[in-house]
Design an enzyme around this catalytic site. Structure first.
Site, PDB file in Angstrom:
ATOM      1  N   ASP A 102       0.874  -1.181   0.000  1.00 24.94           N
ATOM      2  CA  ASP A 102       0.000   0.000   0.000  1.00 24.94           C
ATOM      3  C   ASP A 102       0.909   1.229   0.000  1.00 24.94           C
ATOM      4  OD1 ASP A 102      -1.987   1.856   0.330  1.00 24.94           O
ATOM      5  OD2 ASP A 102      -2.569   1.252   2.339  1.00 24.94           O
ATOM      6  N   ARG A 162      -9.369 -13.776   6.656  1.00 23.13           N
ATOM      7  CA  ARG A 162      -8.128 -14.245   6.011  1.00 23.13           C
ATOM      8  C   ARG A 162      -8.344 -15.572   5.284  1.00 23.13           C
ATOM      9  NH1 ARG A 162      -3.807 -11.198   8.178  1.00 23.13           N
ATOM     10  NH2 ARG A 162      -4.034 -10.537  10.324  1.00 23.13           N
TER      11      ARG A 162
HETATM   12  P1  IMP Z   1       2.042  -0.616   3.707  1.00 19.50           P
HETATM   13  O1  IMP Z   1       3.139  -0.637   4.722  1.00 19.50           O
HETATM   14  O2  IMP Z   1       1.258   0.658   3.745  1.00 19.50           O
HETATM   15  O3  IMP Z   1       2.518  -0.944   2.292  1.00 19.50           O
HETATM   16  O4  IMP Z   1       0.975  -1.686   4.140  1.00 19.50           O
HETATM   17  C1  IMP Z   1       1.209  -3.019   4.010  1.00 19.50           C
HETATM   18  C2  IMP Z   1       0.459  -3.815   5.049  1.00 19.50           C
HETATM   19  O5  IMP Z   1      -0.796  -3.227   5.388  1.00 19.50           O
HETATM   20  C3  IMP Z   1       0.130  -5.170   4.471  1.00 19.50           C
HETATM   21  O6  IMP Z   1       1.074  -6.101   4.908  1.00 19.50           O
HETATM   22  C4  IMP Z   1      -1.238  -5.460   5.016  1.00 19.50           C
HETATM   23  O7  IMP Z   1      -1.107  -6.202   6.211  1.00 19.50           O
HETATM   24  C5  IMP Z   1      -1.853  -4.157   5.358  1.00 19.50           C
HETATM   25  N1  IMP Z   1      -2.838  -3.715   4.329  1.00 19.50           N
HETATM   26  C6  IMP Z   1      -2.676  -2.734   3.422  1.00 19.50           C
HETATM   27  N2  IMP Z   1      -3.762  -2.613   2.642  1.00 19.50           N
HETATM   28  C7  IMP Z   1      -4.640  -3.542   3.078  1.00 19.50           C
HETATM   29  C8  IMP Z   1      -5.975  -3.926   2.646  1.00 19.50           C
HETATM   30  O8  IMP Z   1      -6.570  -3.384   1.708  1.00 19.50           O
HETATM   31  N3  IMP Z   1      -6.540  -4.949   3.326  1.00 19.50           N
HETATM   32  C9  IMP Z   1      -5.927  -5.590   4.369  1.00 19.50           C
HETATM   33  N4  IMP Z   1      -4.695  -5.263   4.792  1.00 19.50           N
HETATM   34  C10 IMP Z   1      -4.051  -4.247   4.156  1.00 19.50           C
END
Ligand code: IMP
Ligand code: MG
Length: 176
Positions: A102, A162
């Site tokens: 994300d 999940r």
């Molecule tokens: P980032 O550090 O912002 O890239 O987020 C990554 C982590 O956030 C992933 O490992 C997921 O656990 C969680 N995450 C991000 N987007 C989603 C989503 O749409 N659904 C569920 N978990 C998410």
């Protein structure tokens, strides 16, 4: 369709087909690399990591880390390590596997940490990449998706869903 879903975006069959393609790419890229370590980020990586592992022909050492940055449906911007690796990363070629990228904060922070610990190379592999602006891209991506909160196949909303075999968009109006 279940009330907690607003739509299904990726079916079980589509996941299976794409994993076969990702495994072939990984085999191609890693067959000559020594000390190949696949690191799964718990808990979200779970079904993806295992299903991908079973399709890969090269033989990785596997290990897991658990970190968190999310509360309910938003990133808090801070990363906490809850479980660390049980293998040495010195000189290893590491493939970091997570369910989704994300903001990229999770993968970026862990990648830097593993490089600091002496890994030779750290590549990243995610099932899903959200369509948002970020300064790190994953090396292997299963599916690019829109910027929506998704559940299933490892991805949770407050630790639930999940176990779904497919990826769906969470219904924001659903009251459990
Ligand atoms: P980032 O550090 O912002 O890239 O987020 C990554 C982590 O956030 C992933 O490992 C997921 O656990 C969680 N995450 C991000 N987007 C989603 C989503 O749409 N659904 C569920 N978990 C998410
Ligand atoms: Mg996660």
């Amino acid at each position: 369709m279940e009330k907690f879903l607003s739509k299904i975006i990726i079916s079980k069959k589509q996941i299976n087909t794409r994993l076969q393609e990702l495994a072939a790419l990984i085999d191609q890229d890693y067959h000559q690399k020594e000390s190949f370590v696949m690191v799964g980020l718990l808990k979200g990586c779970n079904p993806f990591f295992i299903d991908l592992l079973k399709k890969i022909k090269v033989e990785p050492i596997i290990s897991y880390m658990s970190v968190c940055s999310y509360e309910e449906t938003h990133s808090t911007g801070q990363l906490t390590i809850k479980l660390d690796l049980d293998v040495k990363v010195q000189d290893a070629h590491i493939l970091l596997v997570d369910d989704i990228i994300d903001t990229g904060l999770t993968l970026k922070s862990i990648k830097n940490l593993l490089l600091q610990r002496g890994a030779r190379e750290v590549k990243t592999c995610v099932l899903l990449a959200k369509n948002v602006h970020r300064d790190i891209q994953a090396d292997y991506v299963g599916f690019p998706i829109e910027n929506e909160f998704v559940i299933g196949y490892g991805l949770d909303y407050n630790q639930k869903y999940r176990n779904l075999a497919f990826i769906g968009v969470y219904n924001p109006n659903y009251e459990a």
